[in-house]
Design a protein around this motif. Structure first.
Motif, mmCIF file in Angstrom:
data_model
loop_
_atom_site.group_PDB
_atom_site.id
_atom_site.type_symbol
_atom_site.label_atom_id
_atom_site.label_comp_id
_atom_site.label_asym_id
_atom_site.label_seq_id
_atom_site.Cartn_x
_atom_site.Cartn_y
_atom_site.Cartn_z
ATOM 1 N N LEU A 1 38.526 0.593 25.786
ATOM 2 C CA LEU A 1 39.568 1.103 26.578
ATOM 3 C C LEU A 1 40.974 1.319 25.764
ATOM 4 O O LEU A 1 41.464 0.660 25.058
ATOM 5 C CB LEU A 1 40.046 0.109 27.573
ATOM 6 N N ILE A 2 41.169 2.577 25.827
ATOM 7 C CA ILE A 2 42.385 3.147 25.127
ATOM 8 C C ILE A 2 43.465 3.796 26.481
ATOM 9 O O ILE A 2 42.994 4.584 27.215
ATOM 10 C CB ILE A 2 42.041 4.420 24.268
ATOM 11 N N ASP B 1 49.585 13.260 16.304
ATOM 12 C CA ASP B 1 49.675 11.678 15.757
ATOM 13 C C ASP B 1 48.914 10.849 16.837
ATOM 14 O O ASP B 1 48.495 9.729 16.076
ATOM 15 C CB ASP B 1 51.107 11.355 15.424
ATOM 16 N N HIS B 2 49.334 10.933 18.039
ATOM 17 C CA HIS B 2 48.590 10.209 18.913
ATOM 18 C C HIS B 2 47.063 10.351 18.931
ATOM 19 O O HIS B 2 46.205 9.286 19.173
ATOM 20 C CB HIS B 2 49.211 10.538 20.283
ATOM 21 N N TRP B 3 46.669 11.669 18.897
ATOM 22 C CA TRP B 3 45.322 11.849 18.860
ATOM 23 C C TRP B 3 44.453 11.105 17.711
ATOM 24 O O TRP B 3 43.490 10.936 17.741
ATOM 25 C CB TRP B 3 45.012 13.461 18.596
ATOM 26 N N ASN B 4 45.270 11.227 16.352
ATOM 27 C CA ASN B 4 44.864 10.545 15.203
ATOM 28 C C ASN B 4 44.801 9.047 15.424
ATOM 29 O O ASN B 4 43.712 8.505 15.169
ATOM 30 C CB ASN B 4 45.597 10.809 14.030
ATOM 31 N N GLU B 5 45.777 8.621 16.163
ATOM 32 C CA GLU B 5 45.597 7.027 16.628
ATOM 33 C C GLU B 5 44.320 6.750 17.600
ATOM 34 O O GLU B 5 43.690 5.825 17.296
ATOM 35 C CB GLU B 5 46.984 6.634 17.341
ATOM 36 N N LEU C 1 41.508 8.400 17.530
ATOM 37 C CA LEU C 1 40.455 8.648 16.551
ATOM 38 C C LEU C 1 40.204 7.562 15.931
ATOM 39 O O LEU C 1 38.959 6.864 15.582
ATOM 40 C CB LEU C 1 40.576 9.914 15.960
ATOM 41 N N ASP C 2 41.136 6.889 15.157
ATOM 42 C CA ASP C 2 40.925 5.884 14.472
ATOM 43 C C ASP C 2 40.670 4.748 15.051
ATOM 44 O O ASP C 2 39.539 3.746 14.602
ATOM 45 C CB ASP C 2 42.691 5.545 13.745
ATOM 46 N N VAL C 3 41.102 4.415 16.316
ATOM 47 C CA VAL C 3 40.562 3.335 17.223
ATOM 48 C C VAL C 3 39.049 3.578 17.450
ATOM 49 O O VAL C 3 38.194 2.737 17.473
ATOM 50 C CB VAL C 3 41.326 3.110 18.554
ATOM 51 N N ALA D 1 37.181 17.032 17.249
ATOM 52 C CA ALA D 1 37.296 16.206 16.188
ATOM 53 C C ALA D 1 35.895 15.122 16.082
ATOM 54 O O ALA D 1 35.614 14.744 15.077
ATOM 55 C CB ALA D 1 38.440 15.277 16.367
ATOM 56 N N LEU D 2 35.165 14.803 17.330
ATOM 57 C CA LEU D 2 34.123 14.069 17.377
ATOM 58 C C LEU D 2 32.779 14.680 17.194
ATOM 59 O O LEU D 2 31.688 14.235 17.476
ATOM 60 C CB LEU D 2 34.209 12.986 18.693
#
Length: 282
Positions: free
Chosen positions: A5-6, A59-63, A65-67, A95-96
């Motif tokens: 869950l994000i 920056d939020h999209w990167n966060e 994607l990292d999770v 990105a995915l």
């Protein structure tokens, strides 16, 4: 079974206050837990502070994607607001691409506990994650599960405010994270001063250019020069139609010939949001 869950924020997890709707910590997490069957192991990543979707960006999209990368064996539920859902849908989808992940985005027009759409949207999203293994990024909204790669918010407050636009097949991106590019979406309009377009392009690394119909622009020598000179400087310009549905067709009209001679890219059926993400990742 595992579930990631994000929770980024959004109307779905807000409550009324004297100043209007405001986020309430733990509301979404409790609602998700109440809807999960016994035996589902939930990993939670909650943005701190929670973010109004109007403020979501690369920056939020990167966060996110990292999770997602850190939990490779989990289907993913992403909670956010509706205002930038089209951007997040395009961002995560591209990105995915090719990574065989299943992500379901969820939001609502009315908060949990307010007698609106939140409970149904959340239940539908969880059901889609638990009982369907189809890979891709989807949006669960108004009892509909739709591809999120090219959703558009076509109504500002209706419960069926999203629809998805047919797209050409995606290719794997050159990059899977969002770098520090200066990008914007620029819309042509009757009477647009060429100097204004040139000034904007001078500040950008790339731009999505929303053109007319199947790919036409004004017969303005100054405007054509602004586009040509920007492309020559290395500014990536990707054209999409101002029409919600349909594709660009170079060569259909003479009024479009000058556009394609500048070296502007053809975004085809892409929505502006999808085209912007393409520029970021390629």
């Amino acid at each position: 079974m595992k579930l990631l869950l994000i929770h980024t924020g959004g109307t779905i997890g807000m409550v009324s206050s004297d100043d209007g709707l405001t986020p309430q910590a733990g509301l979404v997490e409790a609602a998700v837990a109440a809807r999960l069957p016994v035996g589902v192991d939930v990993h939670q990543h909650v943005f701190t502070p929670l973010v109004d979707s109007a403020n979501l960006g690369p920056d939020h999209w990167n966060e996110m994607l990292d999770v997602i990368d850190a939990h490779p064996d989990c289907p993913v539920l992403v909670i956010q607001g509706t205002d930038t859902m089209a951007f997040t849908g395009a961002a995560l989808s591209q990105a995915l691409e090719g990574l065989e992940r299943r992500v379901v985005l969820c939001a609502s027009m009315v908060p949990l506990g307010a007698g609106g759409d939140a409970e149904a949207n959340l239940s539908s999203a969880i059901d889609a994650l638990l009982h369907d293994k189809t890979v891709g990024v989807f949006l669960s909204f108004n009892n509909t599960l739709m591809s999120a790669r090219a959703v558009v918010k076509h109504h500002s407050y209706a419960l069926d405010s999203f629809r998805t636009i047919p797209q050409d097949p995606m290719t794997r991106p050159k990059h899977r994270r969002f770098g520090a590019k200066r990008l914007a979406i620029v819309t042509l309009a009757a009477g647009l001063p060429a100097a204004a377009l040139a000034a904007m392009l001078a500040e950008l690394d790339g731009a999505v250019l929303r053109v007319f119909g199947t790919g036409t622009i004004m017969s303005d020598a100054g405007l054509i020069a602004a586009l040509s000179q920007a492309v020559e400087r290395g500014v990536q310009i990707r054209a999409v139609s101002q029409c919600e549905v349909g594709s660009l067709e170079p060569g259909t009209y003479a009024a479009g010939a000058a556009l394609w001679n500048t070296g502007v890219q053809n975004g085809g059926r892409e929505t502006p949001e999808a085209a912007l993400v393409h520029l970021w990742l390629n």
